[in-house]
Design an enzyme around this catalytic site. Sequence first.
Site, short mmCIF file in Angstrom:
data_model
loop_
_atom_site.label_atom_id
_atom_site.label_comp_id
_atom_site.label_asym_id
_atom_site.label_seq_id
_atom_site.Cartn_x
_atom_site.Cartn_y
_atom_site.Cartn_z
N SER A 33 0.86 -1.19 0.00
CA SER A 33 0.00 0.00 0.00
C SER A 33 0.89 1.23 0.00
CB SER A 33 -0.87 0.02 1.26
OG SER A 33 -1.46 1.30 1.44
N TYR A 64 -1.95 -1.22 10.41
CA TYR A 64 -2.15 -1.48 8.97
C TYR A 64 -0.99 -0.90 8.17
CZ TYR A 64 -4.08 -1.55 4.28
OH TYR A 64 -4.25 -1.77 2.93
P1 NAP Z 1 -11.33 -6.67 0.11
O1 NAP Z 1 -12.30 -6.44 -0.99
O2 NAP Z 1 -11.82 -6.60 1.51
O3 NAP Z 1 -10.63 -8.07 -0.16
C1 NAP Z 1 -9.89 -8.74 0.80
C2 NAP Z 1 -9.78 -10.20 0.39
O4 NAP Z 1 -9.04 -10.89 1.39
C3 NAP Z 1 -11.14 -10.88 0.27
O5 NAP Z 1 -11.12 -11.81 -0.78
C4 NAP Z 1 -11.26 -11.61 1.61
O6 NAP Z 1 -12.08 -12.75 1.40
C5 NAP Z 1 -9.81 -12.00 1.85
N1 NAP Z 1 -9.57 -12.22 3.26
C6 NAP Z 1 -9.85 -11.39 4.31
N2 NAP Z 1 -9.54 -11.99 5.46
C7 NAP Z 1 -9.04 -13.22 5.14
C8 NAP Z 1 -8.57 -14.31 5.90
N3 NAP Z 1 -8.54 -14.29 7.24
N4 NAP Z 1 -8.14 -15.43 5.24
C9 NAP Z 1 -8.19 -15.48 3.89
N5 NAP Z 1 -8.62 -14.48 3.12
C10 NAP Z 1 -9.06 -13.36 3.75
O7 NAP Z 1 -10.14 -5.63 0.04
P2 NAP Z 1 -9.12 -5.21 -1.12
O8 NAP Z 1 -9.08 -3.74 -1.09
O9 NAP Z 1 -9.41 -5.89 -2.40
O10 NAP Z 1 -7.77 -5.74 -0.50
C11 NAP Z 1 -6.82 -6.50 -1.23
C12 NAP Z 1 -5.44 -6.07 -0.79
O11 NAP Z 1 -5.22 -4.72 -1.22
C13 NAP Z 1 -5.24 -6.06 0.73
O12 NAP Z 1 -3.97 -6.60 1.04
C14 NAP Z 1 -5.28 -4.57 1.07
O13 NAP Z 1 -4.56 -4.28 2.25
C15 NAP Z 1 -4.65 -3.98 -0.17
N6 NAP Z 1 -4.91 -2.55 -0.38
C16 NAP Z 1 -6.16 -2.10 -0.57
C17 NAP Z 1 -6.37 -0.74 -0.76
C18 NAP Z 1 -7.75 -0.15 -0.97
O14 NAP Z 1 -7.92 1.07 -0.84
N7 NAP Z 1 -8.74 -0.98 -1.32
C19 NAP Z 1 -5.29 0.16 -0.76
C20 NAP Z 1 -4.01 -0.34 -0.55
C21 NAP Z 1 -3.83 -1.70 -0.38
P3 NAP Z 1 -12.93 -13.56 2.53
O15 NAP Z 1 -13.64 -12.53 3.36
O16 NAP Z 1 -13.82 -14.44 1.71
O17 NAP Z 1 -11.92 -14.34 3.30
#
Ligand code: NAP
Length: 268
Positions: free
Chosen positions: A142, A155
């Site tokens: 991130s 985080y």
């Molecule tokens: P998201 O839509 O909440 O997706 C998170 C994914 O991780 C979901 O598929 C969730 O699926 C899975 N997950 C959560 N807890 C888990 C667990 N205990 N075991 C296995 N899987 C788990 O969020 P996202 O934004 O796409 O996040 C993806 C990555 O991008 C993350 O690493 C996040 O930190 C990073 N990121 C996001 C942003 C942003 O603004 N969106 C910015 C910077 C970085 P289940 O609930 O089915 O397990």
Amino acid sequence: MTDKIQGTALITGASTGLGAVYADRLAKRGHDLILVARNGVQLEKRATKLRTDYGVAVDVIAADLTKSDDVTRIEQRLIDDTGIALFVNNAGMSLNGGTLENGTSEIQTIIALNITAAARLAIAAGKAFAARGTGKIVNIASVLALAPETFEGVYSGSKAFLLNLSVSLANSVRERGVLVQAVLPGATRTEIWERSGKDIDTFPAEMVMDAGDLVDAALTGLDRGEEVTIPPLADEGQWDAYQAARLAMGPGLSRREVAGRYRTTQAA
Ligand code: NAP
């Protein structure tokens, strides 16, 4: 279209958000897929659509990556399945509230997922791919790795950890045919915001990227062989200057002599 030459991509956190978009884009490119997340029903729904739309093989593994045994299963798959050519280390979570507003259980859970599981899986893939002499690893960090003042500290710290791990891992496997890319998204419209009790719509619209745009840009960076990709950062020179300043400190970071400003003045 199926192009088995490209090999299988294993994606963690593929049930929603960035992971689901990676699944779509990589299936479109012809990769067979292994999708990992806790919600097996949601994963199976996505898998059915991807098989139909793109004719690729899709395997689904329901796993909770805060649990050590579940991480072991995915590590083992990365090691044993020699068809895996790409690992997208994406599963992650954010916390509700600021740095002082979470308890032991929340802190342990985010560290288990964002740090312990992410490190174990990146290293398992690094070892397996290096032994095979080929492969790509995408670590979703991130921009908060670079901006701890602006967000909750565990985080942002977890993402700084993943950036450092990614850069070090890239250094260890580069000469062995393996590309390791850290992707640093800024605020991106996914389910993570609602899950952590935050409203993405409170951000100015010009600060929030679409998930499809983020993943397409990150894949362009991967195709270019980048080891660090920051999709929102327009001025690449700023990253280069930051790197140059950091590396310039190198020779001064470990010395026998204490720096002059810390030498105590002895009374005569
Ligand atoms: P998201 O839509 O909440 O997706 C998170 C994914 O991780 C979901 O598929 C969730 O699926 C899975 N997950 C959560 N807890 C888990 C667990 N205990 N075991 C296995 N899987 C788990 O969020 P996202 O934004 O796409 O996040 C993806 C990555 O991008 C993350 O690493 C996040 O930190 C990073 N990121 C996001 C942003 C942003 O603004 N969106 C910015 C910077 C970085 P289940 O609930 O089915 O397990």
